[in-house]
Design a protein around this motif. Structure first.
Motif, PDB file in Angstrom:
ATOM      1  N   SER A 549      24.050  10.561 -25.532  1.00 24.82           N
ATOM      2  CA  SER A 549      24.254  11.198 -24.236  1.00 24.82           C
ATOM      3  C   SER A 549      23.462  10.434 -23.187  1.00 24.82           C
ATOM      4  CB  SER A 549      23.807  12.664 -24.273  1.00 24.82           C
ATOM      5  OG  SER A 549      22.426  12.750 -24.561  1.00 24.82           O
ATOM      6  N   LEU A 550      23.895  10.584 -21.949  1.00 24.58           N
ATOM      7  CA  LEU A 550      23.214   9.962 -20.815  1.00 24.58           C
ATOM      8  C   LEU A 550      22.573  11.034 -19.963  1.00 24.58           C
ATOM      9  CD1 LEU A 550      25.821   7.261 -19.687  1.00 24.58           C
ATOM     10  CD2 LEU A 550      23.705   6.900 -20.979  1.00 24.58           C
ATOM     11  N   GLY A 551      21.341  10.756 -19.503  1.00 26.45           N
ATOM     12  CA  GLY A 551      20.621  11.688 -18.636  1.00 26.45           C
ATOM     13  C   GLY A 551      20.692  11.254 -17.188  1.00 26.45           C
ATOM     14  N   ALA A 552      19.591  11.432 -16.486  1.00 31.47           N
ATOM     15  CA  ALA A 552      19.553  11.173 -15.049  1.00 31.47           C
ATOM     16  C   ALA A 552      19.863   9.714 -14.747  1.00 31.47           C
ATOM     17  CB  ALA A 552      18.177  11.550 -14.498  1.00 31.47           C
ATOM     18  N   GLY A 553      20.575   9.517 -13.632  1.00 33.41           N
ATOM     19  CA  GLY A 553      20.946   8.180 -13.210  1.00 33.41           C
ATOM     20  C   GLY A 553      21.855   8.253 -12.000  1.00 33.41           C
ATOM     21  N   PRO A 554      22.173   7.122 -11.400  1.00 32.90           N
ATOM     22  CA  PRO A 554      22.952   7.109 -10.154  1.00 32.90           C
ATOM     23  C   PRO A 554      24.397   7.558 -10.349  1.00 32.90           C
ATOM     24  CG  PRO A 554      22.611   4.875 -10.947  1.00 32.90           C
ATOM     25  CD  PRO A 554      21.783   5.753 -11.815  1.00 32.90           C
ATOM     26  N   GLY A 560      29.222  -5.689  -9.712  1.00 34.16           N
ATOM     27  CA  GLY A 560      28.172  -6.677  -9.900  1.00 34.16           C
ATOM     28  C   GLY A 560      26.786  -6.061  -9.959  1.00 34.16           C
ATOM     29  N   GLY A 561      26.684  -4.759  -9.700  1.00 33.83           N
ATOM     30  CA  GLY A 561      25.390  -4.083  -9.684  1.00 33.83           C
ATOM     31  C   GLY A 561      25.035  -3.483 -11.029  1.00 33.83           C
ATOM     32  N   THR A 562      23.781  -3.051 -11.133  1.00 33.07           N
ATOM     33  CA  THR A 562      23.254  -2.471 -12.370  1.00 33.07           C
ATOM     34  C   THR A 562      22.769  -1.052 -12.102  1.00 33.07           C
ATOM     35  OG1 THR A 562      22.596  -4.633 -13.221  1.00 33.07           O
ATOM     36  CG2 THR A 562      21.503  -2.712 -14.172  1.00 33.07           C
ATOM     37  N   ALA A 563      23.047  -0.168 -13.040  1.00 29.49           N
ATOM     38  CA  ALA A 563      22.597   1.219 -12.937  1.00 29.49           C
ATOM     39  C   ALA A 563      21.843   1.583 -14.210  1.00 29.49           C
ATOM     40  CB  ALA A 563      23.779   2.161 -12.737  1.00 29.49           C
ATOM     41  N   THR A 564      20.758   2.325 -14.077  1.00 34.36           N
ATOM     42  CA  THR A 564      19.915   2.704 -15.213  1.00 34.36           C
ATOM     43  C   THR A 564      19.966   4.214 -15.408  1.00 34.36           C
ATOM     44  OG1 THR A 564      18.450   0.824 -14.838  1.00 34.36           O
ATOM     45  CG2 THR A 564      17.590   2.636 -16.161  1.00 34.36           C
ATOM     46  N   TYR A 565      20.121   4.621 -16.690  1.00 36.80           N
ATOM     47  CA  TYR A 565      20.233   6.040 -17.022  1.00 36.80           C
ATOM     48  C   TYR A 565      19.233   6.390 -18.124  1.00 36.80           C
ATOM     49  CZ  TYR A 565      24.552   5.642 -14.419  1.00 36.80           C
ATOM     50  OH  TYR A 565      25.466   5.396 -13.428  1.00 36.80           O
ATOM     51  N   ALA A 566      18.625   7.547 -17.966  1.00 34.50           N
ATOM     52  CA  ALA A 566      17.731   8.045 -19.009  1.00 34.50           C
ATOM     53  C   ALA A 566      18.546   8.439 -20.238  1.00 34.50           C
ATOM     54  CB  ALA A 566      16.955   9.249 -18.482  1.00 34.50           C
ATOM     55  N   THR A 567      17.982   8.171 -21.418  1.00 40.47           N
ATOM     56  CA  THR A 567      18.646   8.584 -22.659  1.00 40.47           C
ATOM     57  C   THR A 567      17.653   8.573 -23.808  1.00 40.47           C
ATOM     58  OG1 THR A 567      20.411   8.102 -24.243  1.00 40.47           O
ATOM     59  CG2 THR A 567      19.426   6.221 -23.114  1.00 40.47           C
ATOM     60  N   ALA A 568      17.805   9.538 -24.690  1.00 37.99           N
ATOM     61  CA  ALA A 568      16.950   9.579 -25.885  1.00 37.99           C
ATOM     62  C   ALA A 568      17.520   8.711 -26.997  1.00 37.99           C
ATOM     63  CB  ALA A 568      16.819  11.023 -26.358  1.00 37.99           C
ATOM     64  N   TYR A 569      18.687   8.086 -26.743  1.00 40.54           N
ATOM     65  CA  TYR A 569      19.380   7.319 -27.779  1.00 40.54           C
ATOM     66  C   TYR A 569      19.363   5.821 -27.470  1.00 40.54           C
ATOM     67  CZ  TYR A 569      21.330  11.923 -28.872  1.00 40.54           C
ATOM     68  OH  TYR A 569      21.490  13.235 -29.196  1.00 40.54           O
ATOM     69  N   ALA A 570      18.446   5.388 -26.627  1.00 37.49           N
ATOM     70  CA  ALA A 570      18.489   4.022 -26.108  1.00 37.49           C
ATOM     71  C   ALA A 570      18.644   2.966 -27.197  1.00 37.49           C
ATOM     72  CB  ALA A 570      17.232   3.738 -25.279  1.00 37.49           C
ATOM     73  N   GLU A 571      17.866   3.061 -28.263  1.00 38.38           N
ATOM     74  CA  GLU A 571      17.898   2.011 -29.275  1.00 38.38           C
ATOM     75  C   GLU A 571      19.191   2.030 -30.092  1.00 38.38           C
ATOM     76  OE1 GLU A 571      15.679   5.499 -31.195  1.00 38.38           O
ATOM     77  OE2 GLU A 571      15.965   4.592 -29.201  1.00 38.38           O
ATOM     78  N   HIS A 572      19.967   3.135 -30.003  1.00 37.61           N
ATOM     79  CA  HIS A 572      21.198   3.239 -30.792  1.00 37.61           C
ATOM     80  C   HIS A 572      22.453   2.894 -29.981  1.00 37.61           C
ATOM     81  CE1 HIS A 572      19.107   4.989 -34.184  1.00 37.61           C
ATOM     82  NE2 HIS A 572      18.526   5.865 -33.362  1.00 37.61           N
ATOM     83  N   ILE A 573      22.332   2.785 -28.667  1.00 40.61           N
ATOM     84  CA  ILE A 573      23.508   2.534 -27.830  1.00 40.61           C
ATOM     85  C   ILE A 573      23.910   1.063 -27.923  1.00 40.61           C
ATOM     86  CG2 ILE A 573      24.344   2.428 -25.446  1.00 40.61           C
ATOM     87  CD1 ILE A 573      22.769   5.019 -24.956  1.00 40.61           C
ATOM     88  N   VAL A 606      18.772   3.169 -20.615  1.00 37.32           N
ATOM     89  CA  VAL A 606      19.725   2.097 -20.829  1.00 37.32           C
ATOM     90  C   VAL A 606      20.272   1.676 -19.465  1.00 37.32           C
ATOM     91  CG1 VAL A 606      21.690   3.653 -21.176  1.00 37.32           C
ATOM     92  CG2 VAL A 606      21.751   1.364 -22.152  1.00 37.32           C
ATOM     93  N   SER A 607      20.420   0.355 -19.273  1.00 41.16           N
ATOM     94  CA  SER A 607      20.946  -0.166 -18.012  1.00 41.16           C
ATOM     95  C   SER A 607      22.306  -0.819 -18.262  1.00 41.16           C
ATOM     96  CB  SER A 607      19.983  -1.189 -17.398  1.00 41.16           C
ATOM     97  OG  SER A 607      18.740  -0.586 -17.093  1.00 41.16           O
ATOM     98  N   VAL A 608      23.254  -0.549 -17.378  1.00 35.24           N
ATOM     99  CA  VAL A 608      24.596  -1.113 -17.514  1.00 35.24           C
ATOM    100  C   VAL A 608      24.941  -1.884 -16.242  1.00 35.24           C
ATOM    101  CG1 VAL A 608      25.378   0.679 -19.100  1.00 35.24           C
ATOM    102  CG2 VAL A 608      25.670   1.017 -16.646  1.00 35.24           C
ATOM    103  N   THR A 609      25.616  -3.011 -16.420  1.00 31.41           N
ATOM    104  CA  THR A 609      25.986  -3.861 -15.292  1.00 31.41           C
ATOM    105  C   THR A 609      27.504  -3.946 -15.192  1.00 31.41           C
ATOM    106  OG1 THR A 609      23.968  -5.160 -15.512  1.00 31.41           O
ATOM    107  CG2 THR A 609      25.776  -6.153 -14.271  1.00 31.41           C
ATOM    108  N   VAL A 610      28.008  -3.703 -13.988  1.00 29.84           N
ATOM    109  CA  VAL A 610      29.451  -3.674 -13.732  1.00 29.84           C
ATOM    110  C   VAL A 610      29.938  -5.082 -13.391  1.00 29.84           C
ATOM    111  CG1 VAL A 610      31.255  -2.698 -12.250  1.00 29.84           C
ATOM    112  CG2 VAL A 610      29.281  -1.312 -12.905  1.00 29.84           C
ATOM    113  N   PRO A 611      31.068  -5.527 -13.937  1.00 32.94           N
ATOM    114  CA  PRO A 611      31.607  -6.846 -13.582  1.00 32.94           C
ATOM    115  C   PRO A 611      31.865  -6.962 -12.080  1.00 32.94           C
ATOM    116  CG  PRO A 611      32.740  -5.966 -15.496  1.00 32.94           C
ATOM    117  CD  PRO A 611      31.882  -4.856 -14.965  1.00 32.94           C
ATOM    118  N   GLU A 612      31.820  -8.191 -11.582  1.00 40.99           N
ATOM    119  CA  GLU A 612      32.011  -8.426 -10.150  1.00 40.99           C
ATOM    120  C   GLU A 612      33.477  -8.524  -9.759  1.00 40.99           C
ATOM    121  OE1 GLU A 612      29.841 -11.806  -8.823  1.00 40.99           O
ATOM    122  OE2 GLU A 612      27.889 -11.045  -9.460  1.00 40.99           O
TER     123      GLU A 612
END
Length: 642
Positions: A549-554, A560-573, A606-612
């Motif tokens: 699951s994903l927690g707080a984030g934008p 082309g930008g990056t967004a970071t989300y809180a998660t308790a599963y970071a190492e498993h994503i 976990v941080s995700v980056t969107v293609p440009e």
């Protein structure tokens, strides 16, 4: 429809093997139980659900049951079901047009005021999260035996360069020589004539303008037929107006009259939950395809026009900023062509379509460059004659630029259908279709939905035209592009053919709507009825012990930008996808796409980056989904890509 045991049941319930299996499962003895009861028991076992998934019926209050011709997932998570007149001419004549908003999370329903008959319109998602709906029905078809008045297209000419004119519905056009008179079925606006002056001589030339309208004879029967070209005076006009405005028509006969389209367009506001009128299209369209372009504008192609003919290649583009339409490059397609936005802003036509149009025009797949109007044909497709009512989809992830076509049938009411699937790699130097795995049986009207784990869920369809001969297919399967193979899924209990649709919900389930068979029995002796039941398929991944699951984030991120989300599963994503919400009709969904995001792991985030590339990620609202190292997807959260 008679009960048909599932193919999983048939595999185990054979001879003495069934007894051993049942004993191992601590199930009730077969004795005293019908096959249907055992089937119901089996499909509700945890192990079965974990392997094949599960179907559930949605409880829909009677007042909200509609003939769902269109379904679109909105950024609020609700599903807009559009019926319009619902392929029921009685509703059309009564001006009873319906839309219903379904909230799958709460299972609540609300009827939406529907201003025009949006039956067989086109639709697409706009960048701000509104849904553009354009076209629909102006007139129902009449088969030759039901046509009692001669009619057809009348061109209204205007030779006055200073005066445009609107002619209301019911305007009469008369020819004294042939003694025939006709009445217009719709209002029509005729622009002023074009006046040009020679730069050298100053001589002025006037070129008449024209507009087209459908007319019918004032008298019934053969007395109204005209088989030769003629000019018609417009009743009520005199003097110069009588000279400058007139009608022209060739054949006006008692032949079959097809459906006719409308020009009206609306944006559906998902927050206010209402339709907002925008500038009408230049062309009337019934069965058009709308596809979002890389810059957020919308391309509208094909459809039946205001006299019931396929729009002859007059395509147009909607600008959400101005809410206006302008003509663009001309190219002919049959109705509801499956068009996909590809890299560089080009459009790929898979060859799949939903019907109207000649068998020898506009049926060949290819890559279309809107800027140059160059069309490069793509060959290699087996059973190329069976592309009508075929399914097609941009395979996940969208960056791979592979399109799959599945099943389909012959043109019109053909009994032909195919098991064929094929995939084309549009990144190849010379793109060609290559064979994919066959479907379990020949299938038309197959609904195909991209799942967040990069597989495809396919369901329903029929072997014959509109389920004729009791040919609905009660099976579903999941296609894995990585293995290029299908695996079995739980069988649906409701048949789906013409006018059916399926889409992905934010929680990872798939909702399926509609179906409009010709007949209600296998012998084709009883009239069919529109299927108003809703089924929801829960894939196997929803039955695993845990899901990320994903927690707080934008709530928004730039290309082309990056967004970071809180998660308790970071190492498993392991993966992240942007899933574009569907807008589907006639088993045609050119909106859905799954876009791979780059993933970086942090501590508790976990941080995700969107293609440009805007041709990979058109602007708009998306469902952001992450999957863990077992391939289990999270519930989606809505993110706007700007």
């Amino acid at each position: 429809m008679s009960y048909r045991p599932s193919r999983r049941l048939r595999k185990i319930a054979v001879g003495g093997t069934a007894v051993g299996v049942l004993a191992g499962m601590n199930a009730p003895a077969i004795h005293g139980y019908s096959a249907a009861k055992y089937h119901e028991y089996k499909i509700n076992q945890p192990g079965y659900k974990a392997e094949y998934g599960h179907w559930d019926r949605v409880e829909v209050p009677e007042e909200f049951r509609v003939n769902a011709i269109h379904a679109a997932l909105l950024r609020t998570g609700k599903v807009l079901l559009i019926a319009g007149s619902g392929n029921d001419e009685r509703n059309f004549k009564a001006k009873s047009f319906k839309s219903v908003l379904w909230d799958p999370a709460e299972n609540t329903f609300r009827e939406i005021g529907t201003p025009k008959d949006m039956f067989c319109a086109g639709h697409t998602q706009l960048a701000d999260g509104t849904l553009l709906v354009a076209g629909g029905t102006a007139r129902y078809e009449k088969l030759k035996e039901a046509v009692d008045r001669a009619g057809g297209a009348m061109l209204i000419k205007n030779e006055d360069p200073d005066k445009p004119r609107n002619f209301p519905k019911g305007t009469v056009f008369a020819n004294n020589e042939n003694g025939r008179s006709f009445r217009s079925e719709f209002a029509v606006n005729v622009p002023r004539a074009k006046k040009t002056a020679d730069a050298r001589t100053g001589e002025v030339t006037v070129t008449a303008s024209e507009a087209r309208v459908f007319v019918q004879s004032l008298v019934k029967g053969e007395k109204g037929i005209v088989n030769t070209a003629a000019q018609y005076e417009i009743q009520g006009l005199a003097g110069e107006d009588g000279e400058n405005f007139y009608g022209l028509a060739t054949k006006l006969g008692l032949d079959k009259k097809d459906f006719q389209g409308i020009r009206q367009a609306y944006e559906f506001d998902p927050v206010a939950e209402r339709y907002v009128p925008v500038d009408p299209m230049n062309e009337a369209r019934w069965y058009p395809t709308l596809v979002t372009l890389a810059d957020g504008r919308v391309l509208s192609v094909s459809g039946l026009d205001d006299i019931g003919q396929v729009v002859p290649g007059k395509n147009e583009i909607y600008d959400p900023g101005t809410r206006r339409w302008t003509y663009t490059t001309e190219r002919y397609f049959p109705t509801y062509p499956a068009l996909f936005l590809m890299k560089g802003g080009k459009i790929f036509y898979s060859g799949a379509n939903a019907g109207y149009g000649p068998a020898d025009e506009g049926r060949v797949p290819g890559v279309w460059d809107l800027r140059t109007n160059r069309f490069t044909e793509v060959s290699g497709l087996k059973d190329a004659k069976d592309l009508e009512t075929a399914g097609s989809v941009l395979l996940p992830p969208a960056q791979d630029q592979k399109v799959m076509v599945l099943g389909g049938g012959g043109v019109g009411e053909s009994r032909s259908s195919t098991t064929r699937t094929a995939v084309v790699d549009l990144d190849a130097a010379d793109p060609r279709y290559t064979p994919g795995p066959d479907l379990p049986e020949p299938t038309r009207y197959l609904n195909t939905v991209i799942l967040p784990d990069d597989t495809l869920f396919t369901t329903g369809g029929s072997r014959d035209y509109r389920g004729r001969g009791g040919s609905d297919i009660l099976r579903a399967q999941i296609y894995d592009p990585a293995d290029n193979a299908f695996r079995e899924a739980a069988d649906p209990s409701v048949g789906r053919n013409y006018h059916s649709e399926a889409l992905l919900l934010p929680d990872g389930r798939v909702a399926v709507f509609g179906s409009n068979p010709l007949f209600g029995d296998a012998a084709d002796t009883k009239p069919g009825f529109f299927e108003q039941r809703i089924e929801v398929y829960t894939p196997p991944y929803r039955y695993r012990d845990s899901r990320p699951s994903l927690g707080a984030g934008p709530a928004a991120v730039r290309r082309g930008g990056t967004a970071t989300y809180a998660t308790a599963y970071a190492e498993h994503i392991e993966t992240a996808r942007l899933m574009r919400p569907s807008a589907v009709t006639h088993a045609t969904d050119v909106e859905q796409r799954s876009i791979a995001l780059d993933v970086e792991h942090g501590e508790g985030s976990v941080s995700v980056t969107v293609p440009e590339d805007p041709s990979i990620v058109p602007p708009g609202w998306y469902m952001l989904v992450v999957t863990d190292d077992e391939g289990t997807p999270s519930e989606a959260r809505w993110v706007r890509v700007t």
